[in-house]
Write a protein that holds these residues in place. Sequence first.
Motif, mmCIF file in Angstrom:
data_model
loop_
_atom_site.group_PDB
_atom_site.id
_atom_site.type_symbol
_atom_site.label_atom_id
_atom_site.label_comp_id
_atom_site.label_asym_id
_atom_site.label_seq_id
_atom_site.Cartn_x
_atom_site.Cartn_y
_atom_site.Cartn_z
ATOM 1 N N TYR A 3 -0.925 2.967 -11.322
ATOM 2 C CA TYR A 3 -2.120 3.764 -11.032
ATOM 3 C C TYR A 3 -2.239 3.953 -9.527
ATOM 4 O O TYR A 3 -1.939 3.041 -8.760
ATOM 5 C CB TYR A 3 -3.376 3.051 -11.535
ATOM 6 N N VAL A 4 -2.683 5.146 -9.134
ATOM 7 C CA VAL A 4 -2.961 5.416 -7.720
ATOM 8 C C VAL A 4 -4.464 5.612 -7.583
ATOM 9 O O VAL A 4 -5.046 6.453 -8.290
ATOM 10 C CB VAL A 4 -2.210 6.674 -7.227
ATOM 11 N N ASP A 5 -5.081 4.853 -6.698
ATOM 12 C CA ASP A 5 -6.517 4.984 -6.432
ATOM 13 C C ASP A 5 -6.749 6.301 -5.694
ATOM 14 O O ASP A 5 -6.260 6.483 -4.573
ATOM 15 C CB ASP A 5 -6.977 3.792 -5.570
ATOM 16 N N ARG A 16 0.838 -1.194 0.000
ATOM 17 C CA ARG A 16 0.000 0.000 0.000
ATOM 18 C C ARG A 16 0.878 1.251 0.000
ATOM 19 O O ARG A 16 2.028 1.225 0.449
ATOM 20 C CB ARG A 16 -0.918 -0.003 1.218
ATOM 21 N N LEU A 17 0.284 2.328 -0.488
ATOM 22 C CA LEU A 17 1.012 3.596 -0.574
ATOM 23 C C LEU A 17 1.550 3.998 0.803
ATOM 24 O O LEU A 17 2.684 4.462 0.932
ATOM 25 C CB LEU A 17 0.034 4.656 -1.100
ATOM 26 N N THR A 37 -3.052 11.996 -5.689
ATOM 27 C CA THR A 37 -1.980 11.158 -5.132
ATOM 28 C C THR A 37 -1.297 11.872 -3.968
ATOM 29 O O THR A 37 -1.031 11.256 -2.922
ATOM 30 C CB THR A 37 -0.941 10.845 -6.233
ATOM 31 N N ARG A 40 -3.394 11.820 -0.929
ATOM 32 C CA ARG A 40 -3.346 10.470 -0.337
ATOM 33 C C ARG A 40 -2.037 10.237 0.417
ATOM 34 O O ARG A 40 -2.019 9.641 1.493
ATOM 35 C CB ARG A 40 -3.491 9.405 -1.423
#
Length: 212
Positions: free
Chosen positions: A154-156, A2-3, A29, A32
């Motif tokens: 890709y970043v959600d 996870r980020l 991003t 986040r």
Amino acid sequence: MRLAERYAGRTVLAVGAHADDVELAVGGTLARLRRAGARVVMAVVSLPGDYRQRMDEAEQAAKILGCELRVLMGDATRRIEDLRGYELVAMLDREVKELAPAAMLTHGPSEFHRDHVLVHEACVSSQRLKYFDFFTYHPNFCRPVPVPFHPRAYVDITDTIETKMRAIAAHQSQFKCRGLGIDIYRDIARLNGRMVGVQYAEGLDVGRMLLA
Ligand SMILES: [Zn+2]
């Protein structure tokens, strides 16, 4: 991974040629990353046009995203094209040496705006100083133009799309004052989201990334 696990407690450096570039491409991003506990520095190279207005807008947008804002050019109203290549590289080197970022996000090589390409090239050079993840982001424009870009990561941003849109809206001189809408950035995020099965996403190309 996870980020939050990758970047919590570390510094991410987002570089844009102009105020608004970073928000347009990776605002979701960055928001986040902040929520995940990363330190996020937005480095804007220049502020052409009405300096005071653009600075106010950039400060507002950075506050909305929860990021630190830095303007790199001493006389920020000058054009990046007026700089020597080594001067631009030196500006970015200073940030990399001071911040020791875990990741850098910046313009890609395919951009219609020459300033964006110059910043991309200088950021590529800064990778020689030390290791950090290196990502390039979607080409930016106020009026839509077709520029090729192929995301590979890709970043959600489903949880931060509204924050991103508010940060973009802060740049009134670039959009509202010119009668231009910002909905295309929601459309792009929706399209990227569809590619990976989430509501909204931002696409990145991967320049360098260590999978430990
Ligand atoms: Zn720009």
